[in-house]
Design an enzyme around this catalytic site. Structure first.
Site, PDB file in Angstrom:
ATOM      1  N   CYS A 111      27.280   0.487  19.914  1.00  0.00           N
ATOM      2  CA  CYS A 111      27.930   1.117  21.069  1.00  0.00           C
ATOM      3  C   CYS A 111      28.719   2.350  20.659  1.00  0.00           C
ATOM      4  CB  CYS A 111      28.805   0.112  21.796  1.00  0.00           C
ATOM      5  SG  CYS A 111      29.794  -0.848  20.687  1.00  0.00           S
TER       6      CYS A 111
ATOM      7  N   GLU B 167      33.096  -4.506  27.557  1.00  0.00           N
ATOM      8  CA  GLU B 167      32.952  -3.321  26.709  1.00  0.00           C
ATOM      9  C   GLU B 167      31.514  -2.891  26.874  1.00  0.00           C
ATOM     10  OE1 GLU B 167      31.416  -1.366  24.257  1.00  0.00           O
ATOM     11  OE2 GLU B 167      31.815  -2.816  22.683  1.00  0.00           O
TER      12      GLU B 167
HETATM   13  P1  NAP Z   1      23.127  -6.991  29.124  1.00  0.00           P
HETATM   14  O1  NAP Z   1      21.831  -6.835  29.830  1.00  0.00           O
HETATM   15  O2  NAP Z   1      24.289  -6.359  29.762  1.00  0.00           O
HETATM   16  O3  NAP Z   1      23.387  -8.560  28.928  1.00  0.00           O
HETATM   17  C1  NAP Z   1      24.451  -9.088  28.164  1.00  0.00           C
HETATM   18  C2  NAP Z   1      24.661 -10.543  28.529  1.00  0.00           C
HETATM   19  O4  NAP Z   1      25.209 -10.611  29.847  1.00  0.00           O
HETATM   20  C3  NAP Z   1      23.400 -11.369  28.552  1.00  0.00           C
HETATM   21  O5  NAP Z   1      23.705 -12.694  28.175  1.00  0.00           O
HETATM   22  C4  NAP Z   1      22.999 -11.332  30.018  1.00  0.00           C
HETATM   23  O6  NAP Z   1      22.199 -12.401  30.394  1.00  0.00           O
HETATM   24  C5  NAP Z   1      24.349 -11.382  30.685  1.00  0.00           C
HETATM   25  N1  NAP Z   1      24.317 -10.759  32.024  1.00  0.00           N
HETATM   26  C6  NAP Z   1      24.024  -9.463  32.279  1.00  0.00           C
HETATM   27  N2  NAP Z   1      24.105  -9.233  33.609  1.00  0.00           N
HETATM   28  C7  NAP Z   1      24.467 -10.408  34.184  1.00  0.00           C
HETATM   29  C8  NAP Z   1      24.709 -10.815  35.529  1.00  0.00           C
HETATM   30  N3  NAP Z   1      24.571  -9.961  36.555  1.00  0.00           N
HETATM   31  N4  NAP Z   1      25.054 -12.092  35.752  1.00  0.00           N
HETATM   32  C9  NAP Z   1      25.165 -12.970  34.729  1.00  0.00           C
HETATM   33  N5  NAP Z   1      24.932 -12.644  33.454  1.00  0.00           N
HETATM   34  C10 NAP Z   1      24.600 -11.385  33.162  1.00  0.00           C
HETATM   35  O7  NAP Z   1      23.042  -6.411  27.652  1.00  0.00           O
HETATM   36  P2  NAP Z   1      21.942  -6.576  26.513  1.00  0.00           P
HETATM   37  O8  NAP Z   1      20.939  -7.605  26.874  1.00  0.00           O
HETATM   38  O9  NAP Z   1      22.687  -6.802  25.283  1.00  0.00           O
HETATM   39  O10 NAP Z   1      21.281  -5.158  26.398  1.00  0.00           O
HETATM   40  C11 NAP Z   1      20.889  -4.385  27.500  1.00  0.00           C
HETATM   41  C12 NAP Z   1      21.552  -3.013  27.438  1.00  0.00           C
HETATM   42  O11 NAP Z   1      22.970  -3.162  27.228  1.00  0.00           O
HETATM   43  C13 NAP Z   1      21.122  -2.148  26.264  1.00  0.00           C
HETATM   44  O12 NAP Z   1      19.943  -1.462  26.503  1.00  0.00           O
HETATM   45  C14 NAP Z   1      22.315  -1.248  26.094  1.00  0.00           C
HETATM   46  O13 NAP Z   1      22.225  -0.171  26.977  1.00  0.00           O
HETATM   47  C15 NAP Z   1      23.489  -2.072  26.485  1.00  0.00           C
HETATM   48  N6  NAP Z   1      24.243  -2.623  25.328  1.00  0.00           N
HETATM   49  C16 NAP Z   1      25.482  -2.165  25.117  1.00  0.00           C
HETATM   50  C17 NAP Z   1      26.223  -2.680  24.074  1.00  0.00           C
HETATM   51  C18 NAP Z   1      27.607  -2.234  23.811  1.00  0.00           C
HETATM   52  O14 NAP Z   1      28.097  -2.439  22.722  1.00  0.00           O
HETATM   53  N7  NAP Z   1      28.310  -1.736  24.760  1.00  0.00           N
HETATM   54  C19 NAP Z   1      25.709  -3.664  23.245  1.00  0.00           C
HETATM   55  C20 NAP Z   1      24.437  -4.113  23.499  1.00  0.00           C
HETATM   56  C21 NAP Z   1      23.723  -3.593  24.553  1.00  0.00           C
HETATM   57  P3  NAP Z   1      20.597 -12.155  30.432  1.00  0.00           P
HETATM   58  O15 NAP Z   1      20.201 -11.798  29.032  1.00  0.00           O
HETATM   59  O16 NAP Z   1      20.053 -13.452  30.909  1.00  0.00           O
HETATM   60  O17 NAP Z   1      20.367 -11.006  31.385  1.00  0.00           O
END
Ligand code: NAP
Length: 526
Positions: free
Chosen positions: A305, A268
């Site tokens: 989100c 999501e």
């Molecule tokens: P994220 O960067 O997508 O990371 C979420 C989780 O997935 C973290 O544990 C991350 O580990 C892991 N992950 C991400 N890419 C990966 C990969 N290539 N391989 C393995 N593990 C991976 O999200 P976030 O840290 O929550 O926030 C970053 C951005 O996500 C925000 O700025 C926003 O745009 C978006 N976000 C969206 C929602 C939503 O509800 N859709 C919610 C929160 C955030 P690491 O932390 O070690 O990278």
């Protein structure tokens, strides 16, 4: 702070992960200081042990009856409740969220677990279908066919940064997987490791209380993405649930698709959640609509989100005055602390991108801040919005883009131009209904949830809720990640053909011992 002792080590079934992996600390985003708690990254061997234990637990969990599964979910809820004071301590410290939000989110997490408990105890969710055979049918006898949903196997859950409880270790993804009968391995989000460990200890206590296998749950910490990737590639893992960025969701989807045996990734990934403000409603109650949308766009520093990132507003003097009103509300909103440094950085990048886009007008942007969630409001004409897909991208934080629409045709073009969305909202009075019905036709093609005269933030946890949508809002448009329908992600339908009654699962036996609602020869019956 009394309570359960946090050790900063992964939980691998009933054991702890070994210290020695890369260390990271819990972090206070408000003071920008490390908290005095160190966490140790799990090793690949830890991850392998977690998946092996989960694989052993899988058939045991799949065979539990609804009452046993419900008791487990209720037990987690009770153990979370008894840690309330600790969650109210750690969640605000690690996330910058106010303590009222921590408390409310804990209550939501507990209610969510109880909803699943009640649902599996009733049991009809397995969607049992029975078609009696007919040995006299010609030219071929008709077989006896019975099918129902059954658990998929070990599920990996990536905790979300923006819901440290309700979409993290004991949150909706985990609850729906356990309810479906699957073991869960959580990769903790590094933004709230102490809250994660505390939730993990509550789950572990529930496993012990219910006498379930230790592989029912593991929690892995990691300072990098190595463990998450290793879990995705592990042959024992059967499905993945994720809430986060599009980049992250896409990366996980690609890893899962490249496996020799591809597995589903239920990611999501958010959206701009367009809100269409219709002319009659705007004229009749513009101030109230502005207050409602402002609150929705800026609550929780916009880190939802379902935050309304695009508002479509009619051209003309009424619309002009409304935009000024909304800009005033944004101007009066304090800068809030964002959940993590990377989220703050990516928000800053997003508002700078909008601010430097030719033709996009800045209505309100306070001095940019590298760490804070500066409330930001922009405006653009529809022709530019339609021609520039970068303006359709989510800016995660308290930012909205107003798109000025010439008329209904223009609004329909705007709706058609958008990619898949979690939600789409129409704000309308009865005089707008004819136009709204045409708009709703288009929006239901685009969004997982279509709503009228409300705000998209605030996702009810229930049976009818859909929290998902077409790509890029989510990876699997048939399902969502909130409410009992989320369990379907972790099941597959199995059909038993001509299997003697005594050898069938209870849900499919002729006597219907649990009195489930079943589809029998095309009729719903108990
Ligand atoms: P994220 O960067 O997508 O990371 C979420 C989780 O997935 C973290 O544990 C991350 O580990 C892991 N992950 C991400 N890419 C990966 C990969 N290539 N391989 C393995 N593990 C991976 O999200 P976030 O840290 O929550 O926030 C970053 C951005 O996500 C925000 O700025 C926003 O745009 C978006 N976000 C969206 C929602 C939503 O509800 N859709 C919610 C929160 C955030 P690491 O932390 O070690 O990278």
């Amino acid at each position: 702070m009394s309570g359960m002792e946090l050790q900063g080590l992964s939980l691998i079934g009933a054991q702890r992960g070994a210290p020695g992996g890369a260390e990271f600390t819990a972090f206070d985003p408000v003071s920008a200081e490390d908290l005095p708690l160190t966490f140790h990254s799990a090793s690949v061997a830890d991850a392998q042990r977690a998946t092996a234990l989960a694989s052993t637990a899988a058939p045991v969990l799949a065979a539990l009856d609804g009452r046993q599964r419900g008791a487990f979910l209720s037990s987690i809820a009770a153990h979370l409740e008894s840690g309330r004071a600790e969650f109210e301590h750690w969640v605000p410290l690690e996330t910058g969220l106010p303590s009222a939000r921590a408390s409310g989110e804990l209550s939501r997490t507990i209610a969510q677990l109880r909803l699943f408990a009640g649902w599996v105890e009733e049991g009809s969710w397995v969607d049992a279908r029975i078609e009696h055979g007919d040995p006299t049918r010609t030219p071929l006898a008709r077989p006896d066919l019975r099918s129902m949903l059954r658990a998929l196997g070990p599920v990996v859950v990536f905790g979300a940064s923006n819901f440290p409880l309700a979409f993290s270790v004991a949150g909706g993804d985990s609850a729906s997987a356990w309810a479906a009968g699957c073991p869960v391995i959580v990769k903790a989000h590094p933004a709230h490791p102490a809250s994660s460990e505390r939730a993990g200890l509550a789950i572990r206590a529930a496993i012990k209380q219910c006498g379930l296998p230790e592989g029912t749950f593991s929690l892995l910490f990691d300072a990098s993405q190595a463990i998450g990737s290793a879990l995705l590639r592990d042959s024992q893992v059967r499905a993945v649930a994720f809430t986060g960025s599009r980049r992250g969701g896409r990366a996980l989807l690609d890893i899962a698709a490249a496996r020799p045996d591809p597995i589903p990734v239920y990611a999501e990934m958010g959206s701009v959640n367009p809100v269409f403000v219709m002319p009659q409603a705007l004229a009749a109650r513009g101030d109230a609509i502005a207050a409602q949308l402002h609150a929705s766009a800026t609550q929780g520093v916009g880190q939802f989100c379902t935050n309304p990132g695009v508002m479509v507003v009619p051209h003309g003097v009424v619309g002009d005055a409304w935009v000024v009103k909304l800009a005033g509300l944004f101007a009066g909103t304090p800068v809030g602390s964002m959940l993590t440094r990377p989220i703050a950085e990516s928000y800053l990048e997003g508002i700078q991108r909008l601010a430097s886009s030719a033709g996009v007008r800045c209505l309100h942007v306070k001095a940019a801040s590298a760490t804070g969630g500066v409330p930001s409001l922009f405006e653009v004409d529809s022709d530019l919005f339609l021609s520039d897909p970068t303006l359709h991208e989510e800016v995660f934080g308290p930012c909205s883009l107003i798109v000025r629409s010439q008329d209904l045709t223009d609004s329909l073009d705007i709706a058609r131009s958008l990619p898949g969305q979690l939600t789409a909202t129409v704000i309308a009075d009865s005089g707008d209904y004819t136009a709204s019905s045409v708009l709703l036709e288009v929006l239901q093609e685009k969004a997982g949830r279509v709503l009228m005269n409300g705000v998209p933030t605030g996702v009810e946890v229930s049976h009818a809720m859909v929290h998902g949508g077409p790509w890029p809002a989510a990876t699997a448009p048939l399902t969502g990640s909130v409410g009992t329908a989320a369990m379907l992600r972790f099941c597959r339908r199995v059909c038993w053909q001509d299997v003697p009654d005594a050898l069938l699962p209870a849900a499919l036996q002729e006597s219907n011992p649990a009195e489930l609602l079943r589809l029998v020869d095309g009729q719903w019956r108990r």
